[in-house]
Write a protein that holds these residues in place. Structure first.
Motif, PDB file in Angstrom:
ATOM      1  N   GLU A  19       0.780  -1.397   0.019  1.00 12.27           N
ATOM      2  CA  GLU A  19      -0.069   0.031   0.166  1.00 12.27           C
ATOM      3  C   GLU A  19       0.738   1.106   0.074  1.00 12.27           C
ATOM      4  OE1 GLU A  19      -2.365  -0.479   3.541  1.00 12.27           O
ATOM      5  OE2 GLU A  19      -3.983  -1.802   2.525  1.00 12.27           O
ATOM      6  N   SER A  20       1.956   1.303   0.762  1.00 13.37           N
ATOM      7  CA  SER A  20       2.768   2.360   0.712  1.00 13.37           C
ATOM      8  C   SER A  20       3.588   2.529  -0.617  1.00 13.37           C
ATOM      9  CB  SER A  20       3.911   2.247   1.833  1.00 13.37           C
ATOM     10  OG  SER A  20       3.199   2.110   3.202  1.00 13.37           O
ATOM     11  N   ILE A  21       3.961   1.489  -1.233  1.00 15.10           N
ATOM     12  CA  ILE A  21       4.550   1.643  -2.517  1.00 15.10           C
ATOM     13  C   ILE A  21       3.674   1.984  -3.492  1.00 15.10           C
ATOM     14  CG2 ILE A  21       5.683   0.457  -4.442  1.00 15.10           C
ATOM     15  CD1 ILE A  21       7.011  -1.413  -2.331  1.00 15.10           C
ATOM     16  N   ASN A  22       2.345   1.722  -3.673  1.00 17.67           N
ATOM     17  CA  ASN A  22       1.393   1.854  -4.623  1.00 17.67           C
ATOM     18  C   ASN A  22       0.776   3.575  -4.290  1.00 17.67           C
ATOM     19  OD1 ASN A  22      -0.323   0.952  -6.576  1.00 17.67           O
ATOM     20  ND2 ASN A  22      -2.172   0.942  -5.331  1.00 17.67           N
ATOM     21  N   THR A  23       0.849   3.893  -3.236  1.00 19.09           N
ATOM     22  CA  THR A  23       0.310   5.216  -2.946  1.00 19.09           C
ATOM     23  C   THR A  23       1.438   6.215  -3.292  1.00 19.09           C
ATOM     24  OG1 THR A  23      -0.880   4.523  -0.913  1.00 19.09           O
ATOM     25  CG2 THR A  23      -0.145   6.833  -0.864  1.00 19.09           C
ATOM     26  N   THR A  24       2.759   5.859  -3.262  1.00 18.17           N
ATOM     27  CA  THR A  24       3.831   6.596  -3.651  1.00 18.17           C
ATOM     28  C   THR A  24       3.743   6.606  -5.104  1.00 18.17           C
ATOM     29  OG1 THR A  24       5.125   6.078  -1.723  1.00 18.17           O
ATOM     30  CG2 THR A  24       6.143   7.093  -3.520  1.00 18.17           C
ATOM     31  N   TRP A  25       3.496   5.943  -5.847  1.00 16.23           N
ATOM     32  CA  TRP A  25       3.392   5.593  -7.281  1.00 16.23           C
ATOM     33  C   TRP A  25       2.255   6.430  -7.831  1.00 16.23           C
ATOM     34  CZ3 TRP A  25       0.131   2.934 -10.531  1.00 16.23           C
ATOM     35  CH2 TRP A  25       0.429   3.086 -11.948  1.00 16.23           C
ATOM     36  N   ASN A  26       1.028   6.267  -6.989  1.00 14.72           N
ATOM     37  CA  ASN A  26      -0.017   7.148  -7.394  1.00 14.72           C
ATOM     38  C   ASN A  26      -0.027   8.435  -7.221  1.00 14.72           C
ATOM     39  OD1 ASN A  26      -2.081   5.257  -8.520  1.00 14.72           O
ATOM     40  ND2 ASN A  26      -2.135   4.400  -6.376  1.00 14.72           N
ATOM     41  N   SER A  27       0.897   8.984  -6.249  1.00 12.17           N
ATOM     42  CA  SER A  27       0.943  10.300  -6.040  1.00 12.17           C
ATOM     43  C   SER A  27       2.085  11.073  -7.039  1.00 12.17           C
ATOM     44  CB  SER A  27       1.662  10.575  -4.756  1.00 12.17           C
ATOM     45  OG  SER A  27       3.018  10.081  -4.527  1.00 12.17           O
ATOM     46  N   VAL A  28       2.569  10.504  -8.053  1.00 19.94           N
ATOM     47  CA  VAL A  28       3.719  11.058  -8.994  1.00 19.94           C
ATOM     48  C   VAL A  28       3.208  10.510 -10.315  1.00 19.94           C
ATOM     49  CG1 VAL A  28       5.384  10.766  -7.085  1.00 19.94           C
ATOM     50  CG2 VAL A  28       5.204   9.089  -8.777  1.00 19.94           C
ATOM     51  N   ARG A  29       2.343   9.709 -10.487  1.00 18.41           N
ATOM     52  CA  ARG A  29       1.972   9.246 -11.977  1.00 18.41           C
ATOM     53  C   ARG A  29       1.267  10.230 -12.688  1.00 18.41           C
ATOM     54  NH1 ARG A  29      -2.617   4.666 -12.665  1.00 18.41           N
ATOM     55  NH2 ARG A  29      -4.306   5.637 -11.249  1.00 18.41           N
ATOM     56  N   GLY A  30       1.252  10.272 -14.088  1.00 19.20           N
ATOM     57  CA  GLY A  30       0.274  11.078 -15.041  1.00 19.20           C
ATOM     58  C   GLY A  30       0.941  12.579 -14.904  1.00 19.20           C
ATOM     59  N   GLY A  31       2.125  12.649 -14.570  1.00 20.49           N
ATOM     60  CA  GLY A  31       2.749  14.106 -14.418  1.00 20.49           C
ATOM     61  C   GLY A  31       2.681  14.955 -13.127  1.00 20.49           C
ATOM     62  N   ARG A  32       2.045  14.235 -12.093  1.00 21.70           N
ATOM     63  CA  ARG A  32       1.782  15.138 -11.056  1.00 21.70           C
ATOM     64  C   ARG A  32       2.935  15.516 -10.234  1.00 21.70           C
ATOM     65  NH1 ARG A  32      -2.785  11.009  -8.399  1.00 21.70           N
ATOM     66  NH2 ARG A  32      -4.302  10.896 -10.124  1.00 21.70           N
ATOM     67  N   LEU A  33       4.160  14.606 -10.523  1.00 22.73           N
ATOM     68  CA  LEU A  33       5.188  15.168  -9.535  1.00 22.73           C
ATOM     69  C   LEU A  33       5.894  16.307 -10.400  1.00 22.73           C
ATOM     70  CD1 LEU A  33       7.531  14.143  -7.670  1.00 22.73           C
ATOM     71  CD2 LEU A  33       8.776  13.085  -9.635  1.00 22.73           C
ATOM     72  N   GLN A  34       5.714  16.575 -11.802  1.00 25.98           N
ATOM     73  CA  GLN A  34       6.096  17.814 -12.428  1.00 25.98           C
ATOM     74  C   GLN A  34       5.123  19.103 -12.222  1.00 25.98           C
ATOM     75  OE1 GLN A  34       6.345  17.026 -16.629  1.00 25.98           O
ATOM     76  NE2 GLN A  34       7.278  18.983 -17.160  1.00 25.98           N
ATOM     77  N   ARG A  35       4.065  18.859 -11.708  1.00 20.44           N
ATOM     78  CA  ARG A  35       3.143  19.768 -11.118  1.00 20.44           C
ATOM     79  C   ARG A  35       3.501  20.397  -9.919  1.00 20.44           C
ATOM     80  NH1 ARG A  35      -0.468  16.892 -14.221  1.00 20.44           N
ATOM     81  NH2 ARG A  35      -1.484  15.859 -12.457  1.00 20.44           N
ATOM     82  N   MET A  36       4.387  19.786  -9.202  1.00 21.98           N
ATOM     83  CA  MET A  36       4.825  20.406  -7.842  1.00 21.98           C
ATOM     84  C   MET A  36       6.086  21.329  -7.949  1.00 21.98           C
ATOM     85  SD  MET A  36       5.019  16.670  -5.489  1.00 21.98           S
ATOM     86  CE  MET A  36       3.653  15.394  -5.634  1.00 21.98           C
ATOM     87  N   ARG A  37       6.224  22.048  -7.193  1.00 25.27           N
ATOM     88  CA  ARG A  37       7.555  22.924  -7.054  1.00 25.27           C
ATOM     89  C   ARG A  37       8.746  21.745  -6.851  1.00 25.27           C
ATOM     90  NH1 ARG A  37       7.718  27.326  -2.634  1.00 25.27           N
ATOM     91  NH2 ARG A  37       9.566  27.597  -3.717  1.00 25.27           N
ATOM     92  N   PRO A  38      10.071  22.157  -7.308  1.00 25.26           N
ATOM     93  CA  PRO A  38      10.854  21.154  -7.127  1.00 25.26           C
ATOM     94  C   PRO A  38      11.234  20.754  -5.893  1.00 25.26           C
ATOM     95  CG  PRO A  38      11.523  22.763  -9.092  1.00 25.26           C
ATOM     96  CD  PRO A  38      10.018  22.938  -8.338  1.00 25.26           C
ATOM     97  N   ALA A  39      11.460  21.597  -5.048  1.00 27.91           N
ATOM     98  CA  ALA A  39      11.796  21.689  -3.515  1.00 27.91           C
ATOM     99  C   ALA A  39      10.612  20.701  -2.855  1.00 27.91           C
ATOM    100  CB  ALA A  39      12.001  22.847  -2.784  1.00 27.91           C
ATOM    101  N   THR A  40       9.393  20.889  -3.135  1.00 32.91           N
ATOM    102  CA  THR A  40       8.138  20.106  -2.710  1.00 32.91           C
ATOM    103  C   THR A  40       8.246  18.550  -3.098  1.00 32.91           C
ATOM    104  OG1 THR A  40       6.990  22.221  -2.552  1.00 32.91           O
ATOM    105  CG2 THR A  40       5.700  20.078  -2.434  1.00 32.91           C
ATOM    106  N   ALA A  41       8.559  18.456  -4.392  1.00 33.26           N
ATOM    107  CA  ALA A  41       8.822  17.218  -5.052  1.00 33.26           C
ATOM    108  C   ALA A  41       9.906  16.327  -4.444  1.00 33.26           C
ATOM    109  CB  ALA A  41       8.824  17.376  -6.394  1.00 33.26           C
ATOM    110  N   PHE A  42      11.110  17.082  -4.158  1.00 30.14           N
ATOM    111  CA  PHE A  42      11.944  16.172  -3.577  1.00 30.14           C
ATOM    112  C   PHE A  42      11.716  15.963  -2.209  1.00 30.14           C
ATOM    113  CE2 PHE A  42      14.928  19.277  -6.399  1.00 30.14           C
ATOM    114  CZ  PHE A  42      14.613  18.591  -7.481  1.00 30.14           C
ATOM    115  N   LYS A  43      11.185  16.753  -1.404  1.00 25.90           N
ATOM    116  CA  LYS A  43      10.975  16.258  -0.160  1.00 25.90           C
ATOM    117  C   LYS A  43       9.740  15.244  -0.092  1.00 25.90           C
ATOM    118  CE  LYS A  43       9.026  18.456   4.219  1.00 25.90           C
ATOM    119  NZ  LYS A  43       8.501  19.600   4.892  1.00 25.90           N
ATOM    120  N   HIS A  44       8.788  15.399  -1.033  1.00 26.52           N
ATOM    121  CA  HIS A  44       7.757  14.281  -1.014  1.00 26.52           C
ATOM    122  C   HIS A  44       8.425  12.945  -1.374  1.00 26.52           C
ATOM    123  CE1 HIS A  44       3.936  12.322  -1.929  1.00 26.52           C
ATOM    124  NE2 HIS A  44       4.382  11.994  -2.943  1.00 26.52           N
ATOM    125  N   ILE A  45       9.213  12.710  -2.105  1.00 23.57           N
ATOM    126  CA  ILE A  45       9.858  11.704  -2.781  1.00 23.57           C
ATOM    127  C   ILE A  45      10.699  10.977  -1.432  1.00 23.57           C
ATOM    128  CG2 ILE A  45      11.391  10.397  -4.002  1.00 23.57           C
ATOM    129  CD1 ILE A  45       8.650  11.174  -5.318  1.00 23.57           C
TER     130      ILE A  45
END
Length: 310
Positions: free
Chosen positions: A105-131
């Protein structure tokens, strides 16, 4: 343990570590460009892409946005964060009977949070912290919900080899731009090592002290000596041989030789030819991974890794 399951767990460890460490490396690169305006952005970007095994086309304009796209957002690039997380999910799906429900569930939740370009829509600093935070959650969940048996050892083995490889790349990228006053400070922060370094060495950061800490410290979990030792121990636990002389396992011998070369080098030579030595260590990690695959995974069903390199 089925070789298919062992291989999947090994690659879960590698892919998750690759995603986290790629974020760290790109963040260090972007911070260096902010701290030192004299750095040639295009030359630094090209050097970083080469270190990461993703050389840019000759006609490409390698600005910070290009680096972010190639190493973070591009799902078809095996060097990217998005591809690594996709590979981790695919590996976990193949090993569902061994991976705990909470970890899946943790891996799947992480993948769903970034797929479809969602990671790109975050600010870089926010994206790095999230990952970084999501990878820490997955690692902690695995530690507390998986039996620490052979499967766990393969997970730790993959994570340790990838961490050694990626730390070597981070040190290599810093040593290339070592003329910048902030380069090694940024590397320490990128490894999450700045606080531990200050506690050990005090407030003055020299290139030699920072390199010594990241290469040789036996207590810091991201140092090269510590991660290589962890990989050796995992291989020893998996092998459980009774040999009285020598090392039979090719991967263990490669990693042990690399660790000894770091530990027993004269202290005054810690910075000597560092980029070349870090490139050699990456080669060792690649050869060790190949040896592990040949020994443990040859019976596995041929896998198609979606979004990453096997």
């Amino acid at each position: 343990m089925l070789s298919r399951i062992a291989e999947s767990l090994f690659w879960i460890g590698r892919y998750l570590e690759r995603a986290e460490d790629t974020c760290r490396i790109v963040e260090v690169h972007l911070q260096l460009l902010l701290d030192d305006p004299s750095v040639d952005q295009e030359a630094a970007g090209q050097s970083l892409l080469e270190v990461m095994g993703h050389p840019s086309p000759e006609d490409a304009v390698v600005d910070p946005q290009y680096v972010l796209t190639a190493l973070c957002y591009e799902a078809n690039s095996p060097a990217s964060v998005a591809a690594a997380l996709g590979g981790a999910r695919e590996s976990a799906r193949r090993a569902r009977e061994t991976v705990s429900t909470e970890m899946w569930e943790s891996i799947n939740t992480t993948w769903n949070s970034v797929r479809g370009g969602r990671l790109q829509r975050m600010r870089p600093a926010t994206a790095f912290k999230h990952i970084r935070e999501r990878c820490a959650v997955i690692s902690g969940t695995a530690d507390s919900t998986m039996s620490h048996d052979e499967g766990w050892q393969f997970l730790i083995l993959g994570r340790s080899i990838e961490r050694a490889d990626m730390t070597a790349r981070l040190i290599q990228s810093a040593s290339i731009t070592s003329g910048s006053q902030s380069a090694w400070n940024n590397v320490l922060r990128g490894c999450g090592a700045h606080h531990a370094f200050l506690r050990t060495y005090g407030g003055v950061t020299t290139d030699r002290d920072a390199a010594e800490f990241l290469l040789l410290d036996r207590l810091f979990p991201r140092s090269l000596v510590h991660t290589l030792t962890a990989a050796e121990q995992a291989l020893a636990d998996l092998g459980q041989t009774e040999r009285r002389a020598g090392i039979e396992d090719d991967a263990q011998r490669l990693l042990g030789t690399a660790r000894a070369a770091l530990e027993y080098r004269p202290p005054g030579e810690v910075l000597y030819d560092l980029p070349s030595r870090m490139a050699d260590l990456q080669w060792v990690c690649n050869q060790a991974s190949t040896a592990i695959s040949q020994r443990y995974f040859e019976g596995a069903t041929a896998a198609v890794w979606h979004g990453g390199e096997q």
